[in-house]
Enzyme design. Structure first.
Site, PDB file in Angstrom:
ATOM      1  N   HIS A   1      25.429 -23.327 -20.273  1.00 13.71           N
ATOM      2  CA  HIS A   1      24.058 -22.920 -19.937  1.00 13.71           C
ATOM      3  C   HIS A   1      24.037 -21.437 -19.629  1.00 13.71           C
ATOM      4  O   HIS A   1      25.086 -20.818 -19.443  1.00 13.71           O
ATOM      5  CB  HIS A   1      23.570 -23.695 -18.697  1.00 13.71           C
ATOM      6  CG  HIS A   1      24.331 -23.325 -17.457  1.00 13.71           C
ATOM      7  ND1 HIS A   1      25.589 -23.824 -17.181  1.00 13.71           N
ATOM      8  CD2 HIS A   1      24.041 -22.466 -16.435  1.00 13.71           C
ATOM      9  CE1 HIS A   1      26.025 -23.311 -16.043  1.00 13.71           C
ATOM     10  NE2 HIS A   1      25.110 -22.472 -15.572  1.00 13.71           N
TER      11      HIS A   1
ATOM     12  N   ASP B   1      22.053 -18.838 -16.735  1.00 12.60           N
ATOM     13  CA  ASP B   1      21.321 -18.952 -15.473  1.00 12.60           C
ATOM     14  C   ASP B   1      19.924 -18.355 -15.684  1.00 12.60           C
ATOM     15  O   ASP B   1      19.799 -17.243 -16.198  1.00 12.60           O
ATOM     16  CB  ASP B   1      22.056 -18.203 -14.352  1.00 12.60           C
ATOM     17  CG  ASP B   1      23.412 -18.838 -14.030  1.00 12.60           C
ATOM     18  OD1 ASP B   1      23.631 -20.008 -14.391  1.00 12.60           O
ATOM     19  OD2 ASP B   1      24.262 -18.138 -13.430  1.00 12.60           O
TER      20      ASP B   1
ATOM     21  N   HIS C   1      27.776 -19.831 -20.052  1.00 12.02           N
ATOM     22  CA  HIS C   1      29.024 -20.190 -19.373  1.00 12.02           C
ATOM     23  C   HIS C   1      29.056 -21.690 -19.108  1.00 12.02           C
ATOM     24  O   HIS C   1      28.033 -22.372 -19.223  1.00 12.02           O
ATOM     25  CB  HIS C   1      29.198 -19.371 -18.082  1.00 12.02           C
ATOM     26  CG  HIS C   1      28.018 -19.417 -17.153  1.00 12.02           C
ATOM     27  ND1 HIS C   1      26.863 -18.688 -17.365  1.00 12.02           N
ATOM     28  CD2 HIS C   1      27.794 -20.114 -16.006  1.00 12.02           C
ATOM     29  CE1 HIS C   1      26.005 -18.928 -16.391  1.00 12.02           C
ATOM     30  NE2 HIS C   1      26.545 -19.800 -15.554  1.00 12.02           N
TER      31      HIS C   1
ATOM     32  N   ARG D   1      38.257 -27.689  -7.475  1.00  8.43           N
ATOM     33  CA  ARG D   1      37.681 -26.350  -7.614  1.00  8.43           C
ATOM     34  C   ARG D   1      36.395 -26.330  -6.801  1.00  8.43           C
ATOM     35  O   ARG D   1      35.586 -27.261  -6.866  1.00  8.43           O
ATOM     36  CB  ARG D   1      37.352 -26.038  -9.082  1.00  8.43           C
ATOM     37  CG  ARG D   1      36.547 -24.742  -9.258  1.00  8.43           C
ATOM     38  CD  ARG D   1      36.256 -24.419 -10.712  1.00  8.43           C
ATOM     39  NE  ARG D   1      35.200 -23.445 -10.841  1.00  8.43           N
ATOM     40  CZ  ARG D   1      35.378 -22.122 -10.805  1.00  8.43           C
ATOM     41  NH1 ARG D   1      36.593 -21.616 -10.660  1.00  8.43           N
ATOM     42  NH2 ARG D   1      34.355 -21.294 -10.928  1.00  8.43           N
TER      43      ARG D   1
HETATM   44  O1  LIG Z   1      30.881 -23.696 -10.589  1.00 11.19           O
HETATM   45  C1  LIG Z   1      31.019 -22.724 -11.316  1.00 11.19           C
HETATM   46  O2  LIG Z   1      32.047 -22.094 -11.389  1.00 11.19           O
HETATM   47  C2  LIG Z   1      29.859 -22.270 -12.167  1.00 11.19           C
HETATM   48  C3  LIG Z   1      28.641 -23.132 -11.975  1.00 11.19           C
HETATM   49  C4  LIG Z   1      27.428 -22.555 -12.614  1.00 11.19           C
HETATM   50  O3  LIG Z   1      27.480 -21.899 -13.611  1.00 11.19           O
HETATM   51  C5  LIG Z   1      26.115 -22.778 -11.988  1.00 11.19           C
HETATM   52  O4  LIG Z   1      26.041 -23.491 -10.968  1.00 11.19           O
HETATM   53  O5  LIG Z   1      25.108 -22.224 -12.511  1.00 11.19           O
HETATM   54 FE   LIG Z   2      25.598 -20.994 -14.096  1.00 10.16          FE
END
Ligand SMILES: O=C(O)CCC(=O)C(=O)O
Ligand SMILES: [Fe+2]
Length: 239
Positions: free
Chosen positions: A115, A117, A172, A182
């Site tokens: 996606h 942001d 990403h 993680r």
């Molecule tokens: O958790 C991550 O490393 C990225 C998560 C992400 O891209 C988001 O929450 O928009």
């Molecule tokens: Fe994100």
């Protein structure tokens, strides 16, 4: 505190959004505007969160000022004033990707699907476990080495529009691949709901045309919530 489909704020697990996206993730999605949920949080957590959000907003503004300078915009706060606005619509996400079991080794498990942001700018911090990847122009995916001492800055769709695509919101995703949990936390700096998201006049050259139809952050946010994670949400607003 489970997040109902019509209101994404609160706690969620596996389901990301209300449109069928799933991932191997548990998350908390919080916004200073979701007061109902904020008041259910332990006081110490709420205070730490508020302090962190204030610090992140300040950092986003500083980064946006450097970006404006880099773009040769005379008005240093042309971008930062949008995120710095007291009505700006920012939110915070805490993600936990559970460890991958030995029998799952080698499978490509999606923690958080691909996606971009939608906001203006996002600031991510993670622990020392890998998983985050970005997509290059040729469609290949590159892993971002985790670094708990650094911030990872992402350009959001709104900033892509405000800069008439000089800065691009990079796709990403997160793969669930680590034997340890993680953890990541992301501050999303958005505009005020009524803010018009359009290329900055002070940036555009004489005959340059906007690549996008004008929209408010509220319109874009609503469109983004209705879409799937991997959709190119900006395509609805391209000219
Ligand atoms: O958790 C991550 O490393 C990225 C998560 C992400 O891209 C988001 O929450 O928009
Ligand atoms: Fe994100």
């Amino acid at each position: 505190m489970a997040a109902p489909p019509h209101d994404p704020f609160g706690y969620g697990s596996s389901r990301i959004g209300s449109n069928g996206d799933v991932g191997r993730v548990e998350y908390l999605l919080l916004s200073p505007n979701s007061l109902l949920i904020l008041h259910q949080l332990p006081v110490l957590f709420r205070c730490a969160l508020e302090e962190y959000m204030v610090a992140m907003k300040k950092m986003c503004c500083e980064v946006l000022e450097v970006m404006a300078e880099g773009l040769g915009i005379g008005e240093r706060n042309a971008l930062s004033r949008v995120v710095g606005d007291e009505r700006s619509d920012s939110c915070f996400r805490l993600n936990h990707y559970p460890p991958v079991a030995a029998e799952e080794d080698g499978k490509m498990l999606i923690g958080f699907g691909e996606h971009t942001d939608p906001q203006i700018i996002s600031v991510l911090r993670s622990n020392n476990e890998s998983g985050l990847q970005i997509c290059l122009n040729d469609g290949s995916w590159v892993s971002i080495p985790p670094d708990p001492t650094s911030f990872f800055i992402n350009v959001g769709d709104s900033l892509q529009v405000m800069t008439n695509r000089r800065f691009k919101s990079v796709k990403h995703r997160v793969l669930a691949e680590s034997k340890q949990s993680r953890m990541s936390m992301i501050y999303f700096g958005g505009a005020a709901l009524s803010e018009k998201i359009a290329p900055l006049k002070s940036l555009m050259s004489k005959d340059e045309e906007s690549l996008y139809k004008e929209f408010t952050w509220l319109e874009y946010k609503n469109a983004a919530y209705k879409s799937r994670l991997a959709d190119n949400r900006l395509s609805l607003f391209e000219k």
